[in-house]
Structure formats: C-alpha cells, structure tokens
Design a protein around this motif. Structure first.
Motif: not given
Length: 525
Positions: A451-456, A498-500, A509-525
């Motif tokens: 999960v990648i998140s970018v918050r501003n 990301v869809n590909m 968006c909560v108040g003035n906090d905007i967060t973008f999320y990316i979720k991609i399947k990972s491979i177990s170590n």
C-alpha cells in the motif's frame, strides 16, 4: 342458527395451526410457481398431463372398449404327482413291514381296496414286472400289459407343474370355440417286493379347475392418441400467453436495435420472462445513458482540444518571442541573455510535459501500452523517486517526507510505469498543496498487498469531485490562468497503469487532508 354455526366453524378452521401452516406452504409454492419459469412449466406440463390422462381414460372407456371373457383351465399335475408318490410310498412301507412277497395275493387285493392307497377319483394302481406285465391291479383297472419304454417317453414329456390353458371369448354370451380336453397321465415308481424288482404304476386324470373372468377390454392405443391430442391442445392454450410475451420482447428488441432507446417493454408477472423484459429495459436505459455520457465525453474532449491548443500555443509563442529576441541580439548583457534562455527552456519543458501526457493518454486509450512485469523491491523505487523529487518540492516551499515501514517489499510490476505513476501523484501533490507545507509519501505491506499513500494539505474536495479526480480530462482547478493548471490526464494515466497491474487506486479527503492510495499485490519473501 345453522348459518351462524357454519360461519363459526369456518372461523375456527381459519384460525387453526394446520390451516395457517397449510396456507403458508400453499402461498410459498404459489409464489415459486409464479416467479420461477421452470416451476411454472413443470406445473403447466403436470396440469396438461392430468387433463390428457382423464381424457384418454374417459374416451377409451366410452368409445374404444368391448366386453370380453377369459376361461382359465388349470390342470392339477402337482396334486396328481403327490397322490402317486403317496400311494407308492404306502405300498413300499407295508411290503417292508410285513416281509411281503409277490405271491401274497391276499395282501395286494386288500391293499388295492384299502383307503390307504389314497387313490383319487378315476385313479388306478398297478404292480407289474420289469417287462410291464400286470401282476396286481385296482378292481376297476383294465390294463394287463404296459410298454415300459412308452411309459418312460410319456414321463419325460409330461410337465411337472400345474398347467394353465386360457381361452378368450369376445362378448359375454358367446360360445367358446376351443375347449380343453383332459388327458390321462401315468406315473411309474420302482419297488422291491421279496427282494425282487417290480414297478408300481399310478394312472389317472389330474383334477381340473375352470375359472371364468369377465372384463371390459379397452383400446389403449386409441386412448393414448386421444390423450396426446388433448395434451397438445391444452398445452398450446395455456402456453399461449408466454409465447405472446416472448413475441413482444422480440418486437421490443427490434425497436431498440433500430435506435429507439426510449422504448420500454411491458412487464407482466415475476418469472424469468418478465426478468428478461426488465433486463432489456435496463439495458436500453444503460445504453441511452452511455450514449449521453459519450456525447458529454466528446464535448469534454472538444473542450480539451481547445484548452490544449491554448496551452501549446502559449509556451510556443513565448519560446518563439524569447528566441526572436536572442536571434536579433536584443538583450543588454549576458545576464539578460541567460534569463531569456532560461525562460524559453522552462516553457519548452512545460510543452514537453503536455505532449508526453497527450501521447501517453493516446496509447492508453487505444490499448497500445504494454507492461513488462519483473520482480522488484518497491521500497527502493518509492525511496528513489522521493529523493529525486525532493529538490522540486523544496523549490515550491514544500517538505517531502518518507514513511517507508518495510525495507523490502517485493512486487511483480513494470518499474518504469510505476515510476510514472508516482511522479504523477507527487507532481499533483506539489501543485495543489498549501505552501509552505508538508507532503508525506508512505509504504507498508498488509495481508499480501503493498500500500502506497501520498498525503498533502490543500483545499477541501467535495465527494462528487473527489470521485471525478481520476476521470480523463477532468481538472480540479478550473482557472486556466494559475500556474498549477494541467491537462487533467496525470491522475487518469496513473489509475490506468495501476489497473493494468491488477491493482487499485483511490483518493480520500478528510477536512483539508487529501490522501491518494495505491494497492498492489506483493510477493511473500
């Protein structure tokens, strides 16, 4: 008074548990038949079968039947055989008990007259030598010589069980054409008398039982044909409504296929046919909405082309103007010349970004973009992109912080395409963040997914606009005059990539906090 009793009885019945449960089951079955075409057809077929069976039985009895009688003659061979065995065993027992010899005529005379012989009516007994010559016999017996060979032949041909002879007569009063004639039968048993071998021969006619059965014979074939005809007529009659509904659906599909998307089919009932009609109406409605949406998209594209033309023309005009100044050497000193070059360079950079976005969108829109997946450490990619874009954020009076929880998160993806996704999201955050401010990029692993998140922090985005951020050509900033204006393709391109990869991208968006999320399947170590 009697009417009141009947009404009270009805009231008691309707309130009873059995009536209530039975009524519930009946309603449940009725609803199942009404809402399920399979059960409805089963019910209709069963109903038609019952009607056809009743018709077949009634027609075969009324029109295709006649009176008949069967005469069954049963020959009691088994009883005859038992009588013969009993007589032979009785003779053998008396001979053994009294040490009787063949010369004891008085014994044999009394034996054949005795009731122990168990001779039936018209039955006779004989004692013969091995050649078949009769030595002793029953009083009413007439035979003096038997052919042993013929007796053996008759014994082999004679059945061992009771035999039935059945003849059928048409009509109850008609005379029988064939009748059974009873035949005389013979049983032969070896016996020792005084140490010598003889034969005991039992002869007679088996008991005959005659049974008469009167009945009415029907022609099942003609009855079956009548029943089949009744079934076909009844089934066609009751199924006619469904056929009409299917015809209406067929006609409605033709109207819709010819472009009349406002046409709606009539809904009758609640079974699968009505569901088909309802789904066709929904399909027509969705197609109509899609066409309207596509028209709106075309309008948006036209507006984009106008806007992009403006965005392309503006930097081109500036570039040409400053290059013209440099060409004509219309600058005071080298410092001013470098300033003109920097301005032209920055404008060309902006022009390059516009062209790259349009080119990327065209490839995505035409399904020309291919991804080349490989196993990479996503933590390294996120950290590297954050480090590379830190100077850009600093120029915009922003601080870019990294919050990478796991140092090693292995994913199977196209690294170049994922870099483009991260650049687009971070660039978007850089444009629309409050300045000065802080942007946080995070990465962690949860239940087999990275999960990648970018918050501003920035202006609050309403939910309806938040859902449109990833639409192609949508731009949150309506003012073209601001420096943050873009093509409206960056987030759409990022989401498509990301869809590909089989991932998911969204914004909150909560108040003035905007967060973008990316979720991609990972491979177990």
């Amino acid at each position: 008074m009697r009417i009141k009793r009947i009404e009270k009885l009805k009231e008691n019945i309707t309130k009873s548990k059995f009536y209530i449960k039975g009524n519930e089951k009946f309603n449940k079955i009725s609803d199942k038949i009404r809402t399920n075409l399979k059960y409805e057809l089963i019910f209709l077929v069963g109903f038609c079968l019952i009607i056809s069976l009743i018709g077949a039985v009634v027609s075969s009895r009324l029109f295709f039947s006649e009176n008949r009688r069967t005469v069954e003659t049963i020959v009691g061979i088994e009883a005859f055989t038992e009588s013969a065995k009993s007589a032979a065993e009785g003779l053998k027992m008396k001979v053994d008990e009294g040490n009787i010899t063949i010369e004891d005529s008085k014994f044999f005379s009394e034996f054949f007259k005795s009731e122990n012989l168990a001779l039936g009516e018209n039955h006779k007994g004989y004692v013969t030598d091995l050649d078949g010559k009769v030595i002793y016999k029953s009083p009413d017996a007439k035979e003096t010589q038997f052919s042993i060979f013929q007796l053996l032949v008759n014994a082999s041909e004679m059945p061992n069980k009771d035999t039935e002879y059945v003849e059928e007569r048409i009509g109850l009063g008609e005379r029988s054409i064939n009748s059974y004639s009873p035949k005389q039968m013979t049983k032969m048993f070896p016996i020792k008398i005084g140490g010598k071998e003889y034969y005991f021969i039992y002869e007679g006619v088996p008991e005959i039982v005659v049974k008469t059965n009167e009945y009415r014979q029907t022609n099942e074939l003609l009855g079956l044909l009548v029943g089949t005809l009744i079934f076909i007529i009844t089934f066609l009659y009751v199924i006619n409504r469904k056929v009409k509904d299917l015809d209406e659906i067929s006609d409605g599909i033709k109207f819709i296929a010819n472009g009349d998307l406002s046409y709606r089919l009539k809904i009758r009932g609640a079974d699968e046919v009505s569901n088909i009609a309802n789904n066709i109406n929904l399909m027509a409605s969705e197609i109509e909405k899609k066409i309207q949406s596509e028209r709106a998209a075309e309008k948006t594209k036209s507006e984009l082309i106008t806007n992009v033309s403006h965005d392309l023309r503006t930097p081109l005009t500036s570039i040409m103007g400053y290059i013209g100044l440099l060409k004509d050497k219309r600058y005071k000193n080298e410092e001013e010349m470098n300033e003109y070059l920097n301005i032209a360079f920055n404008k060309s950079e902006k022009l390059k970004i516009l062209i790259e976005d349009l080119f990327e969108y065209t490839k995505l829109n035409n399904a020309e973009m291919k991804i080349e997946k490989t196993k990479v450490n996503l933590s390294n990619i996120v950290s590297q992109i954050a480090d590379e874009m830190t100077p850009i954020f600093e120029e915009n009076d922003l601080i870019l912080l990294k919050n990478i929880i796991d140092d090693k998160i292995i994913c199977e993806l196209d690294p170049n395409k994922m870099v483009r996704v991260l650049e687009n999201i971070l660039s978007n955050a850089s444009k629309y963040s409050y300045k000065p401010g802080t942007v946080i990029i995070g990465l962690y692993e949860n239940e087999g997914e990275a999960v990648i998140s970018v918050r501003n922090r920035g202006d609050n985005i309403e939910q309806d606009k938040l859902n449109k951020l990833f639409d192609r050509f949508y731009r949150g900033d309506e003012s073209r005059a601001t420096e943050s204006g873009g093509t409206g393709l960056g987030l759409a391109i990022a989401k498509s990539i990301v869809n590909m990869h089989g991932g998911h991208m969204w914004a909150e968006c909560v108040g003035n906090d905007i967060t973008f999320y990316i979720k991609i399947k990972s491979i177990s170590n």
